[in-house]
Design an enzyme around this catalytic site. Structure first.
Site, PDB file in Angstrom:
ATOM      1  CD  GLU A  13      45.192  42.254  69.028  1.00 14.52           C
ATOM      2  OE1 GLU A  13      46.355  42.820  69.366  1.00 14.52           O
ATOM      3  OE2 GLU A  13      45.182  40.924  68.577  1.00 14.52           O
ATOM      4  CB  SER A  62      32.129  43.661   1.794  1.00  8.89           C
ATOM      5  OG  SER A  62      32.772  43.319   0.633  1.00  8.89           O
TER       6      SER A  62
END
Length: 837
Positions: free
Chosen positions: A90, A491
Site C-alpha cells: 500500500e 418428587s
C-alpha cells in the site's frame, strides 16, 4: 540583443505573474476546501466496533459476537512481517512522507501512461494516511464517490493528521479499521477468519495475501478467484523482496505455497457449548444492551468447564437416544431422487451441524444384509458442493434396534435391512462399534429423538454453572430447556418439604404413617385422595428417612399438612425453586413448575451446608481496556492487598456474607437422607458410581416428566426428560425418574468423578450420630445388628424409648403400630420433645 533582453524580461515578468496567480489560485482552492474539512481530532478518542469474546474457565474460546468482526491490536502487538507486507502493498514510503507521497504519485502516473489502453488496473497513489482520512472521517456515501474535491480534502486531511499523530498511531488505526473480506475488519480478525491463526503465526505467504486484500477483497476471494488471489499475493511478495524485507529463498518458497484457508464460523467454538454460549449472550444483552454486546469489545470469562460440558452433552444425548430408540424407528428424515449426482441434491437438505459424529446420508441401494449409503458432501468456502463422495454400509447390526413399522412382524426386530431402509431414504448414521471399537466402513442407523430434556451442572459451593445441556441439538432448537422450560419437578421437590420439617423440630427418625388420606379441598373442590406411585400399596408407620427413600406421597402430604404449606412455600422461595408457591397440599408433591437450573441451585444449597448461592454462567467481564466491570465472587478478601508481598503475615481470609438459608445441621441431615435414596431407594442405579452421591428422583403425574437431582461433595446436577409438548413417557417403573433420568446421572458422575477421590460428605459440628433401627427409628440396643444405621441428630433430638406417630389418628392403630409400640403411641407429641413423629 536589447530586444532579446526585453523579451526575456517580459517572459520572466509574465511567468512571475502566472506563478503568483497560480499560487494565489492554489491558496484560494486550499482555503476553499479547508473550510468544511471533517474534525480529525476525533481520531484521538476513536473506539472502533470490536467483537465481544466469550471464554471458558480454562481460557479457551467459547463464542464471538459482533457486527464487524474486529479485534483491536496496538501497533506494538503487530508483527514486523505483517507491517512490512501492508507497507509493501500500500505505501512503502509511509515512514518518509508527510501524508502525500509525490514520488508514488509520479510513479503511478508513469505506470498508468505505460498501460494506457490495457485492462490492467491503474496503480493507486493514495498513502495509508490518506486512506485513514477517507475511511475514518468521510461519510459512507462520500467514500464511494471518486471526485477531485474529495481527493483534495483527503490530501489536506492527510497532511494535518501527519502533524497531529505519530506514524505508528496512524498505522495502528489503519491496520485495525480496514475491511479485508469475509466479514473481517482489521488484520487480527482477518488472520483468524482466513487462517484460524493469530497474527504472530502468519507465514510470509499468508501475511502477503492479507496485505493484498484492502483494495479489492471480493475480487481476491481465495476460492472463487484463486488464481487472481495468488497473483496479487505474489505481487506483494515481490515488493517485500524488492524492498529488502525478506530473503530471496523465503520469497521463492512463499510464491510456491498454496493458498489454503481454514475459515472459522460465528457459532460456539467449544463443542457442545452452544446452549451455554447463547445463555451468556442473553445475559450480556440484558446487562449492557445490544450495542455493548456487539461493538463493545467485552472480554467475558465464563464458568464453563469444557471437559465437563462434553461429558454432560455425551451422557444426556445418549440417554435421550436410548429412550427414543426403544420406542421404535419412525422412518427417514425425507426422501430423495438419487438419479444423477445424488451428492448435489443431498447437500441441499438441511442437516444438523452439532450432532457429530452423526452424519446425514442417503440410502443408495439395499439388500437383506446391508444398505449402501452416501454421506452428505461438504461445501467449499465459495459455496460450491465438494466433489468428493463418501459412502459406507449399514448392515443388519446397524438396524437391529429399529422395530418393523408394519406388516405381520410389526414391532419386532428386523431380520433384514430392506425391512427398514429403502433407496432414497435420507437418514442419519454414525460409525458402528463392536466391543468398544469401530467397525471399518460400517455404520449404524440413527434418528433424531422426539423426546427432549435438560441437564444443568453446578459447583454447589459457588453457584458457578460448569455445564449446561438445553436439548439434543441447538441447531435443531435454540429453546434452552435448562433455563426456559418450566416443568413439574415431582418428587424431586420433596427434599425442600423435608428440609422445612427438619429445620423446625422434626428428625430423620420421625415416624409418619403411610396410609390412605383424604383432603377436603373446600369451596367445591371436592375431596383429594393422594396416592403413592404404586397405587393402593401402603407401608404403615415409617421414618422420614424411609419415606424419602421410597418417595411415599401420603407421608409427604401428611408432613406438609402438619407443618403447613405457608412454611413450605417460604422454604421453596428461599431455595429459589418457586417465586410464589400456592397453599395447596398438592404442591408439596412438586405440582408447581420450575426449571432444571433452579432445581440444581436448590440442591446446591443443601450440598454446601445451607449457604445461599446465586447461579451464574459468568465469572468476570472486562471492557475493551481490561477494566473489570462485573465479578460474580462478591466475597471480601482480608489481607489480599498486601503492597509489599508476603512477609510471614497471617494468611488472607475470605469473608463470606452470604445468607444462611438452611441450618447447617439440617443440610447434613437431608444430605444423609438423600444419600440413602441412592444407596437403597429409588435411585439405586446411581450407586454404581462407587462414590458418595446424594440425590432424589422425581416422576410427575402420568409420567410426563422424569427427574433426577443430586450431588457429590463438589458437583451438583439436575436432569429431566420429557416431551416439549408434555405427554406420557410410558407406564410403570420403565417411565420413572429412577429408570430414565437416574441412569443419565450415573453415567455423568462416572465420567465427572473418574479421577476424584471418594470423599464422604462432611459432618458439621454439633451433629450427633446415633445408632438406630433402620425401620423404626428407635435406638438400637447393645445386641442389635443387621438393620441398624447411624442416624444424624441435632443436639437434644435423639430418640428416647417412647415415641408417637403422625397420622395414626386417621388410621387403624392396631394395624399401623410397629411391634412393641407403647399403649399411648396414638398421642401426637409436639416437635422438639425428643419423640418420634
Amino acid at each position: 540583443m536589447r530586444l532579446l533582453v526585453r523579451f526575456l524580461g517580459f517572459l520572466f515578468a509574465a511567468g512571475t505573474v502566472i506563478f503568483l496567480v497560480g499560487v494565489a489560485a492554489a491558496a484560494g482552492m486550499i482555503w476553499h476546501f479547508s473550510k468544511d474539512l471533517p474534525d480529525y481530532s476525533q481520531l484521538q478518542d476513536y473506539e472502533p466496533p470490536v467483537m465481544t469474546r466469550v471464554h471458558a474457565a480454562d481460557g479457551s474460546l467459547v463464542a464471538e459476537y459482533s457486527r464487524e468482526r474486529r479485534l483491536y491490536l496496538p501497533i506494538q502487538a503487530v508483527p514486523k512481517l505483517v507491517i512490512n507486507a501492508f507497507l509493501a502493498a500500500e505505501d512503502k514510503n509511509f515512514y518518509d512522507h508527510g501524508g502525500i507521497d509525490f514520488t508514488g504519485m509520479a510513479r503511478a502516473a508513469v505506470v498508468y501512461a505505460q498501460n494506457y489502453g490495457s485492462n490492467r488496473r491503474p496503480q493507486g497513489a493514495s498513502t495509508i494516511t490518506q486512506q485513514v482520512a477517507k475511511n475514518f472521517l468521510f461519510a459512507d456515501d462520500e467514500k464511494t464517490k471518486v471526485s477531485i474535491a474529495r481527493k483534495i480534502k483527503e490530501a489536506l486531511l492527510a497532511m494535518r493528521i501527519e502533524k497531529a499523530y505519530s506514524k505508528d498511531k496512524i498505522l495502528e488505526l489503519y491496520l485495525n479499521e480496514i475491511y479485508l473480506g469475509l466479514g473481517a475488519y482489521g488484520v487480527a480478525a482477518a488472520s483468524l477468519v482466513y487462517f484460524d491463526k493469530s497474527v504472530n503465526e502468519l507465514t510470509i505467504a499468508e501475511a502477503a495475501y492479507l496485505a493484498a486484500l484492502p483494495k479489492m477483497p471480493a475480487t481476491l476471494h481465495p476460492v472463487r478467484n484463486r488464481d487472481r488471489a495468488i497473483e496479487r499475493r505474489n505481487y506483494v511478495i515481490d515488493r517485500l523482496l524488492e524492498n529488502g524485507w525478506i530473503k530471496q529463498a523465503d520469497a521463492e518458497a512463499a510464491r510456491k505455497a498454496p493458498l489454503v484457508v481454514a475459515t472459522r464460523n460465528n457459532g460456539a467454538k467449544t463443542f457442545a457449548g452452544e446452549y451455554f454460549a447463547e445463555e451468556v449472550r442473553r445475559d450480556i444483552f440484558e446487562r449492557y444492551g445490544e450495542k455493548k454486546l456487539y461493538e463493545g469489545g467485552l472480554s467475558v470469562r465464563t464458568t464453563l468447564d469444557p471437559k465437563v460440558q462434553v461429558m454432560a452433552r455425551k451422557t444426556m444425548a445418549a440417554g435421550l437416544v436410548t429412550y427414543d430408540e426403544a420406542q421404535g424407528y419412525r422412518g427417514p428424515v425425507s426422501k430423495l431422487d438419487i438419479s444423477g449426482d445424488w451428492g448435489v441434491k443431498l447437500a441441499d437438505v438441511k442437516s444438523l451441524s452439532d450432532i457429530s459424529p452423526w452424519r446425514m446420508a442417503v440410502v443408495l441401494e439395499t439388500s437383506d444384509q446391508s444398505a449402501r449409503i452416501g454421506f452428505q458432501p461438504g461445501r467449499e468456502l465459495g459455496g460450491a458442493v465438494a466433489k468428493e463422495r463418501q459412502t459406507g454400509l449399514i448392515t443388519i447390526d446397524g438396524v437391529k434396534w429399529a422395530k418393523v413399522a408394519s406388516g405381520p412382524t410389526r414391532g419386532k426386530a428386523p431380520t433384514s435391512v430392506s425391512q427398514v431402509l429403502s433407496p432414497g431414504d435420507v437418514i442419519y448414521a454414525d460409525p458402528l462399534f463392536k466391543d468398544g471399537n469401530p467397525v471399518e466402513g460400517q455404520f449404524r442407523l440413527r434418528q433424531l429423538p422426539e423426546v427432549s430434556g435438560a441437564m444443568a451442572v453446578m459447583d454447589p459451593w459457588t453457584g458457578r454453572v460448569l455445564a449446561m445441556v438445553g436439548g439434543f441439538s441447538f441447531d435443531q432448537s435454540q429453546f434452552n430447556r435448562a433455563t426456559q422450560a418450566y416443568r413439574q419437578p415431582g418428587s424431586s421437590f420433596k427434599p425442600i418439604v423435608y428440609s422445612a420439617a427438619l429445620d423446625n423440630g422434626y428428625t430423620p427418625s420421625t415416624v409418619v404413617v403411610d396410609a390412605p388420606i383424604e383432603i377436603d379441598q373446600g369451596q367445591g373442590g371436592g375431596v383429594w385422595r393422594p396416592e403413592n406411585f404404586d397405587a393402593g400399596k401402603y407401608n404403615g408407620p415409617m421414618t422420614l428417612r424411609n419415606a424419602l427413600r421410597l418417595s411415599r406421597n401420603t407421608v409427604t402430604v401428611r408432613l406438609a399438612q402438619d407443618i403447613g404449606m405457608p412454611l413450605i412455600g417460604e422454604y421453596a422461595k428461599r431455595f429459589g425453586v418457586y417465586d410464589e408457591l400456592p397453599n395447596y397440599l398438592s404442591y408439596s408433591l412438586g405440582a408447581g413448575e420450575t426449571t432444571a437450573l433452579r432445581m440444581v441451585t436448590a440442591y446446591s444449597m443443601i450440598a454446601n451446608g445451607g449457604r445461599r448461592v446465586k447461579p451464574t454462567l459468568i465469572d468476570r467481564i472486562q471492557d475493551r481496556y481490561g477494566h473489570t466491570i462485573f465479578k460474580h465472587d462478591a466475597r471480601e478478601c482480608r489481607g489480599c492487598d498486601a503492597p509489599d508481598g508476603w512477609h510471614n503475615q497471617p494468611e488472607p481470609q475470605l469473608v463470606d456474607r452470604r445468607e444462611q438459608v438452611l441450618d447447617t445441621m439440617t443440610a447434613y441431615q437431608i444430605t444423609s437422607m438423600l444419600e440413602y435414596v441412592v444407596q437403597a431407594g429409588t435411585a439405586t442405579v446411581v450407586r454404581e458410581v462407587g462414590k458418595p452421591i446424594a440425590g432424589k428422583t422425581g416422576t410427575t403425574n402420568e409420567a410426563k416428566d422424569a427427574w433426577f437431582v443430586g450431588f457429590s461433595p463438589d458437583v451438583a446436577v439436575a436432569i429431566y426428560m420429557g416431551y416439549d409438548k408434555p405427554r406420557t413417557l410410558g407406564r410403570g417403573n420403565a417411565a420413572t425418574g429412577g429408570h430414565l433420568a437416574a441412569p443419565i446421572a450415573r453415567d455423568f458422575f462416572k465420567l465427572a468423578l473418574a479421577d476424584k477421590a471418594a470423599i464422604p460428605f462432611k459432618v458439621p459440628a454439633g451433629i450427633k450420630l446415633v445408632r438406630v433401627d433402620a425401620k423404626t427409628g428407635m435406638r438400637a440396643g447393645p445386641g442389635d445388628t443387621g438393620r441398624t444405621i447411624l442416624e444424624a441428630f441435632k443436639p437434644g433430638t435423639a430418640p428416647p424409648d417412647n415415641y408417637s406417630v403422625i397420622g395414626v389418628a386417621d388410621a387403624d392403630p392396631n394395624r399401623m403400630m410397629p411391634p412393641g409400640a407403647p399403649p399411648d403411641a396414638g398421642t401426637i407429641m409436639r416437635p422438639g420433645t425428643g419423640g418420634l413423629y
